[in-house]
Design a protein around this motif. Structure first.
Motif, PDB file in Angstrom:
ATOM      1  N   ALA A 119      -3.756  -4.283   6.157  1.00  0.00           N
ATOM      2  CA  ALA A 119      -5.107  -4.577   6.637  1.00  0.00           C
ATOM      3  C   ALA A 119      -6.026  -4.639   5.429  1.00  0.00           C
ATOM      4  N   SER A 162       0.556   5.365   0.680  1.00  0.00           N
ATOM      5  CA  SER A 162      -0.275   6.494   1.093  1.00  0.00           C
ATOM      6  C   SER A 162       0.396   7.788   0.618  1.00  0.00           C
ATOM      7  N   ARG A 163      -0.320   8.891   0.783  1.00  0.00           N
ATOM      8  CA  ARG A 163       0.246  10.193   0.405  1.00  0.00           C
ATOM      9  C   ARG A 163       1.547  10.449   1.156  1.00  0.00           C
ATOM     10  N   LYS A 164       1.527  10.135   2.453  1.00  0.00           N
ATOM     11  CA  LYS A 164       2.721  10.427   3.249  1.00  0.00           C
ATOM     12  C   LYS A 164       3.899   9.541   2.879  1.00  0.00           C
ATOM     13  N   ASP A 165       3.620   8.299   2.469  1.00  0.00           N
ATOM     14  CA  ASP A 165       4.709   7.418   2.016  1.00  0.00           C
ATOM     15  C   ASP A 165       5.444   8.099   0.851  1.00  0.00           C
ATOM     16  N   ASN A 171       1.720  -6.981   6.368  1.00  0.00           N
ATOM     17  CA  ASN A 171       1.232  -5.944   7.298  1.00  0.00           C
ATOM     18  C   ASN A 171       0.098  -5.087   6.734  1.00  0.00           C
ATOM     19  N   THR A 190       4.254   0.201   2.310  1.00  0.00           N
ATOM     20  CA  THR A 190       3.970  -0.711   3.426  1.00  0.00           C
ATOM     21  C   THR A 190       3.635  -2.044   2.769  1.00  0.00           C
ATOM     22  N   GLN A 205      -5.206   3.615  12.357  1.00  0.00           N
ATOM     23  CA  GLN A 205      -4.881   4.974  11.901  1.00  0.00           C
ATOM     24  C   GLN A 205      -4.502   5.024  10.435  1.00  0.00           C
ATOM     25  N   ILE A 206      -5.374   4.442   9.614  1.00  0.00           N
ATOM     26  CA  ILE A 206      -5.155   4.466   8.163  1.00  0.00           C
ATOM     27  C   ILE A 206      -6.372   5.081   7.478  1.00  0.00           C
ATOM     28  N   ASP A 207      -6.165   5.519   6.226  1.00  0.00           N
ATOM     29  CA  ASP A 207      -7.242   6.198   5.501  1.00  0.00           C
ATOM     30  C   ASP A 207      -8.043   5.247   4.614  1.00  0.00           C
ATOM     31  N   ALA A 208      -7.429   4.111   4.251  1.00  0.00           N
ATOM     32  CA  ALA A 208      -8.077   3.247   3.267  1.00  0.00           C
ATOM     33  C   ALA A 208      -7.719   1.777   3.467  1.00  0.00           C
ATOM     34  N   VAL A 266       0.857  -1.188   0.000  1.00  0.00           N
ATOM     35  CA  VAL A 266       0.000   0.000   0.000  1.00  0.00           C
ATOM     36  C   VAL A 266       0.892   1.237   0.000  1.00  0.00           C
TER      37      VAL A 266
HETATM   38  P1  ADP Z   1      -1.298   9.137   5.110  1.00  0.00           P
HETATM   39  O1  ADP Z   1       0.065   8.559   5.303  1.00  0.00           O
HETATM   40  O2  ADP Z   1      -1.440   9.874   3.816  1.00  0.00           O
HETATM   41  O3  ADP Z   1      -1.792   9.900   6.297  1.00  0.00           O
HETATM   42  P2  ADP Z   1      -2.580   6.675   5.915  1.00  0.00           P
HETATM   43  O4  ADP Z   1      -2.924   7.191   7.284  1.00  0.00           O
HETATM   44  O5  ADP Z   1      -3.592   5.842   5.197  1.00  0.00           O
HETATM   45  O6  ADP Z   1      -2.283   7.873   4.935  1.00  0.00           O
HETATM   46  O7  ADP Z   1      -1.248   5.839   5.997  1.00  0.00           O
HETATM   47  C1  ADP Z   1      -0.425   5.752   7.107  1.00  0.00           C
HETATM   48  C2  ADP Z   1       0.563   4.606   6.932  1.00  0.00           C
HETATM   49  O8  ADP Z   1      -0.168   3.376   6.969  1.00  0.00           O
HETATM   50  C3  ADP Z   1       1.307   4.641   5.600  1.00  0.00           C
HETATM   51  O9  ADP Z   1       2.654   4.273   5.806  1.00  0.00           O
HETATM   52  C4  ADP Z   1       0.600   3.599   4.741  1.00  0.00           C
HETATM   53  O10 ADP Z   1       1.460   2.921   3.855  1.00  0.00           O
HETATM   54  C5  ADP Z   1       0.058   2.629   5.774  1.00  0.00           C
HETATM   55  N1  ADP Z   1      -1.239   2.049   5.340  1.00  0.00           N
HETATM   56  C6  ADP Z   1      -2.221   2.652   4.636  1.00  0.00           C
HETATM   57  N2  ADP Z   1      -3.239   1.816   4.420  1.00  0.00           N
HETATM   58  C7  ADP Z   1      -2.899   0.640   4.998  1.00  0.00           C
HETATM   59  C8  ADP Z   1      -3.546  -0.643   5.123  1.00  0.00           C
HETATM   60  N3  ADP Z   1      -4.755  -0.900   4.609  1.00  0.00           N
HETATM   61  N4  ADP Z   1      -2.884  -1.621   5.808  1.00  0.00           N
HETATM   62  C9  ADP Z   1      -1.669  -1.368   6.340  1.00  0.00           C
HETATM   63  N5  ADP Z   1      -1.032  -0.205   6.244  1.00  0.00           N
HETATM   64  C10 ADP Z   1      -1.621   0.793   5.596  1.00  0.00           C
END
Ligand code: ADP
Length: 198
Positions: free
Chosen positions: A142, A112-115, A140, A136, A161-164, A110
């Motif tokens: 979800a 994310s924007r922050k990655d 690991n 990620t 604490q994830i968005d998707a 996965v």
């Molecule tokens: P952002 O980083 O843009 O705030 P997220 O909160 O979704 O977005 O992501 C936080 C971290 O969790 C990132 O490192 C991302 O790769 C990871 N992540 C995002 N979605 C998932 C998921 N479904 N399962 C595991 N890790 C995730």
């Protein structure tokens, strides 16, 4: 409802009699009250008052909401795509999370924007780094399934604490990505509840 509360179990016929109405006139009202969960109908016995409050009925409704009714189309990229191209894809597709797959289209990570932001603030050449270095990765990730209750997924988004989350189908080789559930889908579900559109 008062009649059913006082006399239940009671047949539709008897309720109609008490109200001086025909059974046919009463039918739509009983159907609505039963569908909403205030009354319960048992064949040959009649109507019962369930005793459920509005809040309990709302909770029942929420628990019945399924992932497949609220999911969006997933945006996937290959694990060998460069970080630069992934950033472009995120803008073009207008999503906040990309799902990463291998050459067999199986989920491996996965983004994310922050990655992508984190990778961008170093002095690295973004066109030369593949996303599988910064994503990620499995195991690991979800994931959820189309039949999962939406509320369980919402709880996981908060907890982790994830968005998707990718909506997946399990095969013997791994997970195929079939959908995407995000905080936006949760917001839409919330609004549809208020509009009684569930
Ligand atoms: P952002 O980083 O843009 O705030 P997220 O909160 O979704 O977005 O992501 C936080 C971290 O969790 C990132 O490192 C991302 O790769 C990871 N992540 C995002 N979605 C998932 C998921 N479904 N399962 C595991 N890790 C995730």
């Amino acid at each position: 409802m008062q009649i059913v509360k006082d006399y239940g179990p009671i047949t539709g016929e008897s309720i109609a009699e008490k109200l001086n109405l025909t059974r046919a006139t009463l039918r739509p009202d009983l159907a609505i009250l039963t569908m909403a969960g205030y009354l319960e109908a048992r064949p040959r016995v009649g109507y019962f008052y369930t005793g459920k409050t509005g809040t309990q009925l709302l909770a029942d409704k929420i628990k019945k909401m399924k992932v497949e009714d609220y999911q969006s189309i997933p945006v996937v990229v290959n694990e060998n795509m460069s970080v630069y191209d992934a950033i472009v894809t995120m803008f073009l597709e207008d999503v906040g999370t990309l799902f990463v797959v291998d050459d067999e289209s199986l989920l491996v990570g996965v983004l994310s924007r922050k990655d992508l932001l984190r990778a961008s603030i170093g002095k690295q050449e973004l066109t030369a780094i593949p996303v599988n270095i910064i994503m990620t990765r499995m195991p690991n990730i979800a994931v959820c399934y189309k039949d999962d209750p939406l509320i369980d997924v919402a709880e996981q988004l908060i907890e982790k604490q994830i968005d998707a989350m990718p909506v997946v189908r399990k095969t013997e080789k791994g997970y195929e990505v079939v959908g995407r559930i995000t905080k936006t889908n949760m917001t839409k579900a919330f609004v549809s509840l208020a509009k009684d559109d569930v």
